[in-house]
Design a protein around this motif. Sequence first.
Motif, PDB file in Angstrom:
ATOM      1  N   UNK A  57       0.855  -1.182   0.000  1.00 41.14           N
ATOM      2  CA  UNK A  57       0.000   0.000   0.000  1.00 41.14           C
ATOM      3  C   UNK A  57       0.895   1.238   0.000  1.00 41.14           C
ATOM      4  N   UNK A  58       0.896   2.014  -1.079  1.00 39.87           N
ATOM      5  CA  UNK A  58       1.820   3.159  -1.146  1.00 39.87           C
ATOM      6  C   UNK A  58       1.605   4.173  -0.020  1.00 39.87           C
ATOM      7  N   UNK A 242     -12.943  -7.352   3.594  1.00 36.70           N
ATOM      8  CA  UNK A 242     -11.943  -8.262   4.161  1.00 36.70           C
ATOM      9  C   UNK A 242     -10.578  -8.002   3.544  1.00 36.70           C
ATOM     10  N   UNK A 243     -10.544  -7.759   2.236  1.00 33.03           N
ATOM     11  CA  UNK A 243      -9.266  -7.502   1.591  1.00 33.03           C
ATOM     12  C   UNK A 243      -8.677  -6.176   2.065  1.00 33.03           C
ATOM     13  N   UNK A 244      -9.505  -5.161   2.221  1.00 36.73           N
ATOM     14  CA  UNK A 244      -9.008  -3.869   2.711  1.00 36.73           C
ATOM     15  C   UNK A 244      -8.503  -3.959   4.140  1.00 36.73           C
ATOM     16  N   UNK A 245      -8.974  -4.964   4.886  1.00 32.10           N
ATOM     17  CA  UNK A 245      -8.464  -5.150   6.246  1.00 32.10           C
ATOM     18  C   UNK A 245      -6.974  -5.453   6.240  1.00 32.10           C
ATOM     19  N   UNK A 246      -6.486  -6.021   5.145  1.00 35.70           N
ATOM     20  CA  UNK A 246      -5.045  -6.256   4.985  1.00 35.70           C
ATOM     21  C   UNK A 246      -4.417  -4.978   4.416  1.00 35.70           C
ATOM     22  N   UNK A 247      -4.430  -3.947   5.232  1.00 34.35           N
ATOM     23  CA  UNK A 247      -4.109  -2.598   4.736  1.00 34.35           C
ATOM     24  C   UNK A 247      -2.701  -2.490   4.189  1.00 34.35           C
ATOM     25  N   UNK A 248      -1.752  -3.269   4.730  1.00 33.92           N
ATOM     26  CA  UNK A 248      -0.378  -3.182   4.229  1.00 33.92           C
ATOM     27  C   UNK A 248      -0.215  -3.855   2.874  1.00 33.92           C
ATOM     28  N   UNK A 249      -1.165  -4.685   2.494  1.00 37.88           N
ATOM     29  CA  UNK A 249      -0.989  -5.545   1.326  1.00 37.88           C
ATOM     30  C   UNK A 249      -1.742  -5.102   0.092  1.00 37.88           C
ATOM     31  N   UNK A 251      -3.487  -1.722  -2.226  1.00 45.25           N
ATOM     32  CA  UNK A 251      -3.734  -0.311  -2.490  1.00 45.25           C
ATOM     33  C   UNK A 251      -5.246  -0.124  -2.562  1.00 45.25           C
ATOM     34  N   UNK A 252      -5.856   0.665  -1.673  1.00 48.44           N
ATOM     35  CA  UNK A 252      -7.311   0.819  -1.696  1.00 48.44           C
ATOM     36  C   UNK A 252      -7.838   1.428  -2.989  1.00 48.44           C
ATOM     37  N   UNK A 253      -6.944   2.009  -3.766  1.00 52.09           N
ATOM     38  CA  UNK A 253      -7.339   2.552  -5.066  1.00 52.09           C
ATOM     39  C   UNK A 253      -6.843   1.674  -6.213  1.00 52.09           C
ATOM     40  N   UNK A 254      -6.351   0.491  -5.883  1.00 52.95           N
ATOM     41  CA  UNK A 254      -5.716  -0.367  -6.872  1.00 52.95           C
ATOM     42  C   UNK A 254      -6.681  -1.190  -7.697  1.00 52.95           C
TER      43      UNK A 254
END
Length: 326
Positions: A57-58, A242-249, A251-254
């Motif tokens: 996540x940038x 659930x995927x956004x919960x893995x915030x380090x992994x 990009x929410x805009x990806x």
Amino acid sequence: MNVVLPAPGEPLRMVAVHAHPDDESSKGAGSTARYAREGVEVTVITCTGGERGDILNPKLRGNAEIEADLPAVRREEMARAQEILGVQHEWLGFEDSGLPSGDPLPPLPEGSFATIPVQEAARPLVEAVRRLRPHVMTTYDENGGYPHPDHIQVHRISMAAFDLAADPEFAPELGEPWAIAKLYYINAFHRQRFAAIARYLREEGQPNEELEDMLLHFDERTDRLLTTRVDVRDYLQVRDDALRAHATQVDPEGPFFRIAHDVDTHAWGTDDYELRISRIGVELPETDLFAGIRHEEPERAQPEEGGWLDLVRSEGHESSSDGEGR
């Protein structure tokens, strides 16, 4: 081999085997969330802690607090994703192998998951299978879904555990033998889905150039066999949360989030699987991983003629009852 199907009123059970925290939310998450809400006992098994992962996540790169203990952060992320999906979760306890790069490729770190002999690495999964007694297992195909060494190792140990867990002569100290009825490959990212979405957008007058360019890199000759499609149209938001919960992994805009839910609902709307092995009679195609296992089959959306049903038929896999999924 004695396959024990659930008694009337007994919960259905499944295990979904994954390589790293976040894989469970990007591959089959809609269907695991659906089954959990329908009363199925769903257990996600994560083989490694993702210790050698990067911050993808940038917006979080350079965060000193996260970088100081990324493995701990990823465990916290996994706990949040588990809660969102509504599933049970277990760590298998292996060390992430990392994704090597270079020419030639460097050796994998000693003792990491992908370096451990398959039967040895399968032992904790055998123990979990014998204890959890699942009717269905989902895992990755022989290429790991993509060629990460840990994903390929997940395939190997899943196939081994499927056999070894049922073998009364193998490691009796790991529990009473248990024969899983059906084993599926998760087909998460495949040409057929992206082509259907691209076609729908073109027909709606909203062509997606990024998607069209991506399709140029697919080869129809390597299309995965889709025997089983589970309707997840009501669970797309749960999957994304659930995927956004893995915030380090992520990009929410990806690209994971660029296909609108209404587009996915109209163009595809399913999690897709290949029934690889069945120890019970099966009839393909399916709309339920537990087809042939349930006492009462639920009413589920049926595929339209000219759609994926015809795709499966064209592959010569309209039905099978000989115990093999393909």
